[in-house]
Design a protein around this motif. Sequence first.
Motif, PDB file in Angstrom:
ATOM      1  N   GLU A 176      -5.540   9.248   7.720  1.00 28.51           N
ATOM      2  CA  GLU A 176      -4.211   8.675   7.474  1.00 28.51           C
ATOM      3  C   GLU A 176      -3.492   8.374   8.789  1.00 28.51           C
ATOM      4  N   LEU A 177      -3.747   9.155   9.829  1.00 34.07           N
ATOM      5  CA  LEU A 177      -3.131   8.883  11.130  1.00 34.07           C
ATOM      6  C   LEU A 177      -3.616   7.547  11.689  1.00 34.07           C
ATOM      7  N   VAL A 178      -4.891   7.227  11.464  1.00 32.04           N
ATOM      8  CA  VAL A 178      -5.413   5.938  11.909  1.00 32.04           C
ATOM      9  C   VAL A 178      -4.723   4.813  11.142  1.00 32.04           C
ATOM     10  N   ALA A 179      -4.581   4.995   9.831  1.00 25.44           N
ATOM     11  CA  ALA A 179      -3.893   3.978   9.023  1.00 25.44           C
ATOM     12  C   ALA A 179      -2.467   3.773   9.514  1.00 25.44           C
ATOM     13  N   GLU A 180      -1.772   4.852   9.833  1.00 27.10           N
ATOM     14  CA  GLU A 180      -0.402   4.743  10.337  1.00 27.10           C
ATOM     15  C   GLU A 180      -0.368   4.026  11.682  1.00 27.10           C
ATOM     16  N   ALA A 181      -1.361   4.315  12.542  1.00 32.90           N
ATOM     17  CA  ALA A 181      -1.401   3.665  13.853  1.00 32.90           C
ATOM     18  C   ALA A 181      -1.609   2.164  13.708  1.00 32.90           C
ATOM     19  N   ILE A 182      -2.515   1.754  12.808  1.00 36.55           N
ATOM     20  CA  ILE A 182      -2.745   0.325  12.572  1.00 36.55           C
ATOM     21  C   ILE A 182      -1.456  -0.333  12.095  1.00 36.55           C
ATOM     22  N   HIS A 183      -0.749   0.341  11.212  1.00 33.09           N
ATOM     23  CA  HIS A 183       0.517  -0.206  10.707  1.00 33.09           C
ATOM     24  C   HIS A 183       1.561  -0.298  11.814  1.00 33.09           C
ATOM     25  N   GLN A 184       1.731   0.763  12.580  1.00 30.37           N
ATOM     26  CA  GLN A 184       2.772   0.814  13.611  1.00 30.37           C
ATOM     27  C   GLN A 184       2.544  -0.207  14.717  1.00 30.37           C
ATOM     28  N   LEU A 185       1.275  -0.494  15.021  1.00 27.90           N
ATOM     29  CA  LEU A 185       0.960  -1.425  16.096  1.00 27.90           C
ATOM     30  C   LEU A 185       0.851  -2.865  15.628  1.00 27.90           C
ATOM     31  N   GLY A 186       0.748  -3.074  14.322  1.00 25.11           N
ATOM     32  CA  GLY A 186       0.453  -4.398  13.790  1.00 25.11           C
ATOM     33  C   GLY A 186       1.669  -5.259  13.537  1.00 25.11           C
ATOM     34  N   ASN A 187       1.398  -6.427  12.982  1.00 25.97           N
ATOM     35  CA  ASN A 187       2.461  -7.387  12.700  1.00 25.97           C
ATOM     36  C   ASN A 187       3.381  -6.948  11.567  1.00 25.97           C
ATOM     37  N   ARG A 188       2.935  -5.959  10.778  1.00 19.62           N
ATOM     38  CA  ARG A 188       3.722  -5.502   9.625  1.00 19.62           C
ATOM     39  C   ARG A 188       4.489  -4.213   9.917  1.00 19.62           C
ATOM     40  N   ARG A 189       4.675  -3.900  11.189  1.00 22.10           N
ATOM     41  CA  ARG A 189       5.299  -2.632  11.557  1.00 22.10           C
ATOM     42  C   ARG A 189       6.716  -2.482  11.010  1.00 22.10           C
ATOM     43  N   THR A 190       7.411  -3.613  10.793  1.00 19.96           N
ATOM     44  CA  THR A 190       8.784  -3.522  10.287  1.00 19.96           C
ATOM     45  C   THR A 190       8.831  -3.322   8.781  1.00 19.96           C
ATOM     46  N   GLY A 191       7.688  -3.480   8.113  1.00 18.14           N
ATOM     47  CA  GLY A 191       7.625  -3.266   6.670  1.00 18.14           C
ATOM     48  C   GLY A 191       7.305  -1.819   6.345  1.00 18.14           C
ATOM     49  N   PRO A 192       7.275  -1.480   5.053  1.00 20.45           N
ATOM     50  CA  PRO A 192       7.016  -0.091   4.655  1.00 20.45           C
ATOM     51  C   PRO A 192       5.548   0.285   4.797  1.00 20.45           C
ATOM     52  N   PHE A 193       5.302   1.561   5.000  1.00 23.86           N
ATOM     53  CA  PHE A 193       3.950   2.123   4.959  1.00 23.86           C
ATOM     54  C   PHE A 193       3.905   3.047   3.752  1.00 23.86           C
ATOM     55  N   ILE A 194       3.157   2.649   2.726  1.00 24.90           N
ATOM     56  CA  ILE A 194       3.086   3.404   1.478  1.00 24.90           C
ATOM     57  C   ILE A 194       1.690   4.021   1.362  1.00 24.90           C
ATOM     58  N   ALA A 195       1.630   5.348   1.300  1.00 28.15           N
ATOM     59  CA  ALA A 195       0.354   6.059   1.179  1.00 28.15           C
ATOM     60  C   ALA A 195       0.200   6.596  -0.238  1.00 28.15           C
TER      61      ALA A 195
END
Length: 476
Positions: A176-195
Motif C-alpha cells: 500500500e505504501l508503493v500505491a500511495e507513492a505512485i499516487h503522490q508523485l503522479g498526475n492525480r496527486r490532487t485527487g483522492p486516494f481510496i484504498a
Amino acid sequence: METGRMSVLLVEDDMSIAIVITAALESEGFEVTHCQTIEERDRLLSEQSFQAMVTDVMLPDGDGIETIGRVHSLRPDMPVLILSAQNTLDTAVRATDTGAFEYFPKPFDIDELARTVRQAAGGGQGHVPNGEEPMGDGLPLVGRSPAMQSVFRMITRVMRNDLTVLILGESGTGKELVAEAIHQLGNRRTGPFIAVNTAAIPAELIESELFGHEKGAFTGAVARHVGKFEQAAGGTLFLDEIGDMPQQAQTRLLRALQSGRIRRVGGRDEILLDVRIIAATNKDLEPEIAAGRFREDLYYRLNVVPIHMPPLRDRPEDIDALARHFLQHAVNEGLPRRQLTQEATDLLRRQPWRGNVRELKNFIYRLALLAREDAIDAESVLPLLASDRQGLEGGGRAGGDIAGAISQWLSDERPASGTIYATAMAAFERPLFAAVLAQTGGNQLRAAQALGINRNTLRKRLSELSLDPEEFARRS
C-alpha cells in the motif's frame, strides 16, 4: 521546521535518481524538498531556508552551474553539492569554480553522497541528542538496497501515466505504501486516494461497495450509496488483496476496466470512470487462475505494469534504516526515545522476519516500550526475539489473552469505520481454521465438527483462504 531536523533542497529532473537520493537522505534524518527546474528552485530559496542544496547540472530550463550565482545571492551561507552526468574535466572545473561544497559525477555512491550532505549541512548544527537521527516526513518508503531501488525505478516509470499497476508481494512488505507513492508523485496527486481491502468486504456487499447502489436496489438499501470507484474520481483506487475477490465481483470489475464505465447496483445509467487503478495481492495468481479461482482475462487487465515488492529477508541492508525510522515514529506516538547499538542492529539483520516490514515495525515498537535503557543492546533484543519465536511455535499462547490480541490488531491494522467486523472475521478465520486443522491432523470432518459448522462450508472457506488440509495431514 522542527528542532534538530535538517532540510535539503534537491534540484533533479530525473525522477528515478530523485527518488533514490530522497530515500537515502530521509533515512539519514533529512527533510527533503524536491523540485525539477531553476525557476522553481529560485522560488523555494526565496521562501524557505535550507541547510544544503543538491543540484544537477542539466535542468529543463537551464544550466545548474551557470545559475549558481543566483543561489549564492539568495542563500550565501548554504552549501551546494553538484551532480552531473557530463563527467568531463571542464564540468568538474566549472563546479569547483562556483565554490560548490562537493562535485559528484554520475554514477555516484549514494551512501557517500548522503554522508557528504550531512557534513555540508551539519557542522554540529541540527544534531539530535543521544545520536538519534529523525526520519523525513516525505514518502514513506525506506530503503537503499538494490531490491528497493528497483522498486523506485518502477515507480518513476508509471507516475506520469495512468497505466494499471499490479503490486505483488508477501503480506507486510509495504504494497500500500508503493500505491500511495505512485499516487503522490503522479498526475492525480490532487485527487483522492481510496484504498479498499477486497478480502475484508463480505461477498454479497462487494459490488455495492465498489460500484455503489441505488435506493431500493436490495433489502436495506434505504438511500443511494456512492461506491469506491466514484469516490476515487480524479484520483487513485487501490484494490488490495485482489486475489481474494469473489468471482462475481471479478466479472463486474473486468467489465468496468474494459468499458471504462460502471453502473450502480439497481441503476440504469452508466457512469464514466475517471480513476487510476492500482491493485495488490500477496498470492501467486497463476495457480489461482489454474484452479479457476481468478479470472485470467482480469489478471491480464490488471497486470499491465507489475511491481514486485521484495520480502525483508531479501533486503537485510535496509533493516538499520527501517529500525531507526520506526524508532522515530514510536517517539511521535508517545513512546520513549530509543536507539539501537550496532550489535543489536546486526542481530535484527539476521532474523527471518516472516511478517516482513510490518513484523519489524511491531517488534521495534515493543522494544521502544519495554527497553530499560535508552540504548537498546543485543541483550535487550534477545528475550523479545525468543518470546516471538515461542509464540509462533506455540500457536500464539505467549502473546497474551484474546482481548489484548484484538487491541493490538486494531492498533496495527486500523480498519476503516464500517468494515471492522468483516475485516476482523477475515483476519481471525485463517489462524483459527489452521489451529483446528493442526489438532485434527488435517481431517476436515473432525475439524468441521469441532468448529460446529457444515463440512461443505469449511471446505469452501479453506479454498478461499488458501489453506490445504493435506499440509496439516503431512505435518501430523
